[in-house]
Design a protein around this motif. Structure first.
Motif, PDB file in Angstrom:
ATOM      1  N   ASP A   7      23.141 115.405   8.962  1.00 11.01           N
ATOM      2  CA  ASP A   7      23.472 115.758   7.581  1.00 11.01           C
ATOM      3  C   ASP A   7      22.296 115.490   6.640  1.00 11.01           C
ATOM      4  OD1 ASP A   7      23.457 113.049   6.926  1.00 11.01           O
ATOM      5  OD2 ASP A   7      25.639 112.834   7.103  1.00 11.01           O
ATOM      6  N   HIS A   8      22.529 115.694   5.351  1.00 13.16           N
ATOM      7  CA  HIS A   8      21.441 115.568   4.372  1.00 13.16           C
ATOM      8  C   HIS A   8      20.956 114.138   4.221  1.00 13.16           C
ATOM      9  CE1 HIS A   8      23.466 119.401   3.096  1.00 13.16           C
ATOM     10  NE2 HIS A   8      22.223 119.775   3.318  1.00 13.16           N
ATOM     11  N   ASN A   9      21.780 113.185   4.685  1.00 10.09           N
ATOM     12  CA  ASN A   9      21.347 111.787   4.602  1.00 10.09           C
ATOM     13  C   ASN A   9      20.684 111.310   5.890  1.00 10.09           C
ATOM     14  OD1 ASN A   9      22.520 111.582   2.011  1.00 10.09           O
ATOM     15  ND2 ASN A   9      24.534 111.335   2.987  1.00 10.09           N
ATOM     16  N   GLY A  10      20.506 112.235   6.835  1.00 13.25           N
ATOM     17  CA  GLY A  10      19.837 111.865   8.077  1.00 13.25           C
ATOM     18  C   GLY A  10      20.789 111.336   9.138  1.00 13.25           C
ATOM     19  N   LYS A  11      22.097 111.356   8.868  1.00  7.34           N
ATOM     20  CA  LYS A  11      23.064 110.837   9.836  1.00  7.34           C
ATOM     21  C   LYS A  11      23.450 111.949  10.810  1.00  7.34           C
ATOM     22  CE  LYS A  11      27.356 108.361  10.242  1.00  7.34           C
ATOM     23  NZ  LYS A  11      28.730 108.717  10.075  1.00  7.34           N
ATOM     24  N   GLU A  12      23.442 111.602  12.110  1.00  4.13           N
ATOM     25  CA  GLU A  12      23.798 112.610  13.107  1.00  4.13           C
ATOM     26  C   GLU A  12      25.293 112.545  13.431  1.00  4.13           C
ATOM     27  OE1 GLU A  12      21.169 113.959  16.624  1.00  4.13           O
ATOM     28  OE2 GLU A  12      22.667 112.628  17.525  1.00  4.13           O
ATOM     29  N   HIS A  13      25.917 113.717  13.498  1.00  2.00           N
ATOM     30  CA  HIS A  13      27.345 113.796  13.811  1.00  2.00           C
ATOM     31  C   HIS A  13      27.518 114.592  15.097  1.00  2.00           C
ATOM     32  CE1 HIS A  13      28.458 112.711   9.568  1.00  2.00           C
ATOM     33  NE2 HIS A  13      27.253 113.219   9.370  1.00  2.00           N
ATOM     34  N   GLU A  14      28.329 114.054  16.009  1.00  2.45           N
ATOM     35  CA  GLU A  14      28.645 114.814  17.226  1.00  2.45           C
ATOM     36  C   GLU A  14      29.941 115.571  16.939  1.00  2.45           C
ATOM     37  OE1 GLU A  14      29.009 112.456  20.770  1.00  2.45           O
ATOM     38  OE2 GLU A  14      29.828 114.138  21.919  1.00  2.45           O
ATOM     39  N   LEU A  15      29.880 116.899  16.980  1.00  2.00           N
ATOM     40  CA  LEU A  15      31.055 117.706  16.642  1.00  2.00           C
ATOM     41  C   LEU A  15      31.508 118.502  17.858  1.00  2.00           C
ATOM     42  CD1 LEU A  15      29.869 119.279  13.234  1.00  2.00           C
ATOM     43  CD2 LEU A  15      30.923 117.042  13.609  1.00  2.00           C
ATOM     44  N   GLU A  16      32.806 118.506  18.080  1.00  2.00           N
ATOM     45  CA  GLU A  16      33.320 119.320  19.163  1.00  2.00           C
ATOM     46  C   GLU A  16      33.284 120.781  18.731  1.00  2.00           C
ATOM     47  OE1 GLU A  16      37.190 118.181  20.563  1.00  2.00           O
ATOM     48  OE2 GLU A  16      37.218 119.838  21.998  1.00  2.00           O
ATOM     49  N   ILE A  86      24.781 131.995  14.840  1.00  2.00           N
ATOM     50  CA  ILE A  86      24.672 131.365  16.159  1.00  2.00           C
ATOM     51  C   ILE A  86      26.084 131.184  16.714  1.00  2.00           C
ATOM     52  CG2 ILE A  86      23.752 129.421  17.476  1.00  2.00           C
ATOM     53  CD1 ILE A  86      21.981 128.753  15.026  1.00  2.00           C
ATOM     54  N   LEU A  87      26.392 131.924  17.783  1.00  2.00           N
ATOM     55  CA  LEU A  87      27.716 131.831  18.399  1.00  2.00           C
ATOM     56  C   LEU A  87      27.683 130.789  19.503  1.00  2.00           C
ATOM     57  CD1 LEU A  87      28.969 135.508  18.893  1.00  2.00           C
ATOM     58  CD2 LEU A  87      29.810 133.796  17.283  1.00  2.00           C
ATOM     59  N   MET A  88      28.715 129.944  19.536  1.00  2.00           N
ATOM     60  CA  MET A  88      28.751 128.887  20.551  1.00  2.00           C
ATOM     61  C   MET A  88      29.078 129.453  21.934  1.00  2.00           C
ATOM     62  SD  MET A  88      27.684 126.093  19.528  1.00  2.00           S
ATOM     63  CE  MET A  88      28.052 125.144  21.012  1.00  2.00           C
ATOM     64  N   SER A  89      28.324 128.959  22.909  1.00  2.00           N
ATOM     65  CA  SER A  89      28.583 129.320  24.301  1.00  2.00           C
ATOM     66  C   SER A  89      28.176 128.117  25.142  1.00  2.00           C
ATOM     67  CB  SER A  89      27.749 130.547  24.683  1.00  2.00           C
ATOM     68  OG  SER A  89      26.381 130.248  24.511  1.00  2.00           O
ATOM     69  N   GLU A  90      28.549 128.141  26.431  1.00  2.31           N
ATOM     70  CA  GLU A  90      28.254 127.013  27.324  1.00  2.31           C
ATOM     71  C   GLU A  90      26.780 126.604  27.264  1.00  2.31           C
ATOM     72  OE1 GLU A  90      30.024 124.974  28.944  1.00  2.31           O
ATOM     73  OE2 GLU A  90      31.986 125.933  28.670  1.00  2.31           O
ATOM     74  N   GLU A  91      25.905 127.620  27.195  1.00  6.59           N
ATOM     75  CA  GLU A  91      24.459 127.333  27.211  1.00  6.59           C
ATOM     76  C   GLU A  91      24.020 126.516  25.999  1.00  6.59           C
ATOM     77  OE1 GLU A  91      24.929 131.391  27.320  1.00  6.59           O
ATOM     78  OE2 GLU A  91      26.146 130.222  28.721  1.00  6.59           O
ATOM     79  N   LEU A  92      24.827 126.566  24.942  1.00  2.00           N
ATOM     80  CA  LEU A  92      24.420 125.865  23.720  1.00  2.00           C
ATOM     81  C   LEU A  92      25.116 124.498  23.600  1.00  2.00           C
ATOM     82  CD1 LEU A  92      24.192 128.755  21.090  1.00  2.00           C
ATOM     83  CD2 LEU A  92      22.425 127.820  22.583  1.00  2.00           C
ATOM     84  N   ASP A  93      25.802 124.090  24.658  1.00  2.03           N
ATOM     85  CA  ASP A  93      26.440 122.770  24.656  1.00  2.03           C
ATOM     86  C   ASP A  93      25.348 121.720  24.451  1.00  2.03           C
ATOM     87  OD1 ASP A  93      28.192 120.721  24.881  1.00  2.03           O
ATOM     88  OD2 ASP A  93      28.544 120.927  27.049  1.00  2.03           O
ATOM     89  N   GLY A  94      25.466 120.938  23.383  1.00  2.00           N
ATOM     90  CA  GLY A  94      24.456 119.922  23.088  1.00  2.00           C
ATOM     91  C   GLY A  94      23.454 120.338  22.017  1.00  2.00           C
ATOM     92  N   LEU A  95      23.599 121.549  21.485  1.00  2.00           N
ATOM     93  CA  LEU A  95      22.694 122.064  20.447  1.00  2.00           C
ATOM     94  C   LEU A  95      22.529 121.065  19.300  1.00  2.00           C
ATOM     95  CD1 LEU A  95      21.186 124.553  19.122  1.00  2.00           C
ATOM     96  CD2 LEU A  95      23.399 125.123  18.096  1.00  2.00           C
ATOM     97  N   LYS A  96      21.281 120.926  18.866  1.00  2.00           N
ATOM     98  CA  LYS A  96      21.015 120.022  17.738  1.00  2.00           C
ATOM     99  C   LYS A  96      20.454 120.797  16.552  1.00  2.00           C
ATOM    100  CE  LYS A  96      20.128 115.727  20.169  1.00  2.00           C
ATOM    101  NZ  LYS A  96      19.234 114.582  20.322  1.00  2.00           N
ATOM    102  N   VAL A  97      21.093 120.622  15.415  1.00  2.00           N
ATOM    103  CA  VAL A  97      20.599 121.244  14.185  1.00  2.00           C
ATOM    104  C   VAL A  97      20.681 120.233  13.041  1.00  2.00           C
ATOM    105  CG1 VAL A  97      21.386 123.562  14.871  1.00  2.00           C
ATOM    106  CG2 VAL A  97      22.867 122.143  13.457  1.00  2.00           C
ATOM    107  N   SER A  98      19.921 120.473  11.989  1.00  2.00           N
ATOM    108  CA  SER A  98      20.132 119.669  10.786  1.00  2.00           C
ATOM    109  C   SER A  98      20.373 120.579   9.591  1.00  2.00           C
ATOM    110  CB  SER A  98      18.992 118.689  10.531  1.00  2.00           C
ATOM    111  OG  SER A  98      17.779 119.237  10.911  1.00  2.00           O
ATOM    112  N   LEU A  99      21.203 120.090   8.672  1.00  2.00           N
ATOM    113  CA  LEU A  99      21.583 120.872   7.503  1.00  2.00           C
ATOM    114  C   LEU A  99      20.403 120.953   6.532  1.00  2.00           C
ATOM    115  CD1 LEU A  99      25.150 119.373   6.824  1.00  2.00           C
ATOM    116  CD2 LEU A  99      24.556 121.460   8.083  1.00  2.00           C
ATOM    117  N   ALA A 100      20.096 122.151   6.063  1.00  2.00           N
ATOM    118  CA  ALA A 100      18.969 122.338   5.135  1.00  2.00           C
ATOM    119  C   ALA A 100      19.427 122.057   3.704  1.00  2.00           C
ATOM    120  CB  ALA A 100      18.451 123.763   5.239  1.00  2.00           C
TER     121      ALA A 100
END
Lengths: 110, 342
Positions: A7-16, A86-100
């Protein structure tokens, strides 16, 4: 499957995430702050995320339409993407992004 | 009453699809409307963000574009003679004695009405501000998001940033009167009209303007006056002498003055009931994307439904002594007369 969103504060969230969901929808559904004002139509550029460099090559390339919309992002970088494209698929399991910053619900206006 | 005061039954804030349909529903009940919108055209998001995109969930339209939907709604509202006021924002709402409201815009008008309908979607569209340190210190003195007077740009070193039609149009328009003009864009590809892009490339070719790949990194200047725009690109940083900067990254929505009108809010949305779509203030309604109630879906079709129910409640405020008979446009000759059906 899961995605990791910083997130914008640098905190990482694991989302299902669910197969076929747009990353923007996953982020929004879990209540993280993302403007996404056009609702996923690739028409506003307010769901802008930075993709972790390790994941950049694993995503399909941005379409011309997405590239055009990235022109509307004032804080664009090489790893910028619109998360509604970006559509979710098995290959993207674990994808890491940060909010701009430009995707904040109260993003700066003049 | 001052002479500038415009008197009407209803002021609708926002001329998007839901505001336009509210004109129709109110019109059937003999209620006259003025609409106010910050954009220079009707249609709201449909016209500003996705005029050419197909919408698939409007009942009875398997597919319709944002612009077609807007055009149809304008046509549907037409028999009721609404007055449209574009390019202005409502910044004040004041309750008067006898339940009237005064609605004031940043263009200086005052409207007096019995009912205010807020159909402002995601808020008012405003230019996106690039995340450049201290840019706000220069806004409206040497950094501009729109051109009001071309002469303010004469003999200036102008930097324009962006790759869309606004950036290209102003590049072409200002090039002849600028001391120097540099267009900055993140890539050598433009989503603006091909014709404008070709004209811009010809000017670059002739040495009349410059084109730089990159994006704004920082500004130099003092007392509201910039002296240079520093850009960054793959080759590093570069300083461009500049006395005028115009960033064009499109528009985004902000709730704006609505937040100051004392209405009950739910996370930046206006709380309403689901019988009348009334806000916490008598005589003020909120319909479409800007309202909140349990189960709310931000769909155009929900906004249409909300407009119909709101109109019934507004009628009771505007014409309290009239008994309203519910009628269908298909069978009522009275309604058909209002619609101009021959």
């Amino acid at each position: 499957m899961h995605i990791y969103v910083t997130d914008h504060n640098g905190k990482e969230h694991e989302l299902e995430a669910l197969e076929g969901w747009r990353v923007m929808e996953v982020i929004r559904d879990w209540g993280l702050p993302i403007k996404a004002e056009c609702g996923g139509a690739c028409a506003c550029a307010t769901c802008h995320v930075f993709v972790d460099p390790d994941w950049q090559d694993k995503l399909h390339a941005a379409s011309d339409e997405e590239e055009d919309m990235l022109d509307m992002v004032p804080d664009v970088e090489d790893n910028s993407r619109l998360s509604c494209q970006i559509l979710m698929s098995e290959e993207l399991d674990g994808l890491k992004v940060s909010l701009a910053p430009s995707a904040k619900p109260d993003a700066e206006v003049a | 009453m001052s002479e500038q005061e415009i008197v009407t039954d209803v002021v609708i804030i926002g001329a998007g699809p839901v505001g336009l349909f509210a004109v129709f529903e109110l019109g059937l009940l003999d209620i006259k409307c003025h609409l106010i919108d910050i954009l220079d055209k009707p249609g709201g998001q449909c016209a500003e963000l996705y005029p050419e995109k197909p919408i698939y969930d409007i009942p009875a339209f398997p597919e319709i574009s944002g612009q077609e939907l807007t055009d149809n709604l304008l046509k549907q509202a037409e028999p009721f003679g609404p007055t449209y006021h574009y390019n202005r924002m409502v910044n004040e709402l004041e309750k008067q004695d006898k339940g009237d409201y005064l609605v004031k815009t940043d263009a200086g008008e005052t409207f007096r009405c019995k009912v205010v309908v807020i159909a402002a979607g995601g808020g008012s569209f405003q230019p996106k501000r690039p995340p450049v340190p201290n840019i706000e210190d220069y806004e409206n003195t040497s950094v501009f998001y729109a051109v009001r007077k071309m002469d303010d740009f004469r003999d200036h070193d102008i930097v324009i940033v962006g790759g869309g039609d606004s950036a290209l149009d102003w590049t072409l328009n200002l090039a002849p009167l600028a001391k120097s003009l540099t267009l900055v864009h993140r890539r050598d590809s433009f989503r603006a009209h091909t014709d404008s892009v070709n004209k811009m490339r010809a000017l670059v070719e002739e040495g009349k303007i410059n084109f730089e790949l990159g994006q704004i990194a920082s500004l130099e200047g003092e007392n509201g006056q910039i002296s240079a725009v520093n850009i960054k690109n793959a080759d590093g940083e570069k300083s461009l002498p500049a006395t005028r900067l115009m960033p064009f990254f499109g528009l985004t929505m902000k709730l704006g003055p609505v937040a100051n009108w004392g209405l009950n809010l739910h996370e930046n949305l206006i709380e309403v009931d689901t019988e009348k779509f009334a806000t916490s203030e008598e005589g003020i309604f909120a319909i479409g994307d800007i309202n909140y109630y349990p189960g709310k879906l931000k769909l155009i079709l929900s906004g249409f439904h909300e407009a119909a129910l709101m109109a019934q409640a507004a009628k009771k405020i505007i014409h309290p002594d009239e008994k309203v008979v519910f009628q269908y446009t298909t069978s009522s000759t009275k309604l058909q007369k209002k619609l101009g059906v021959k």
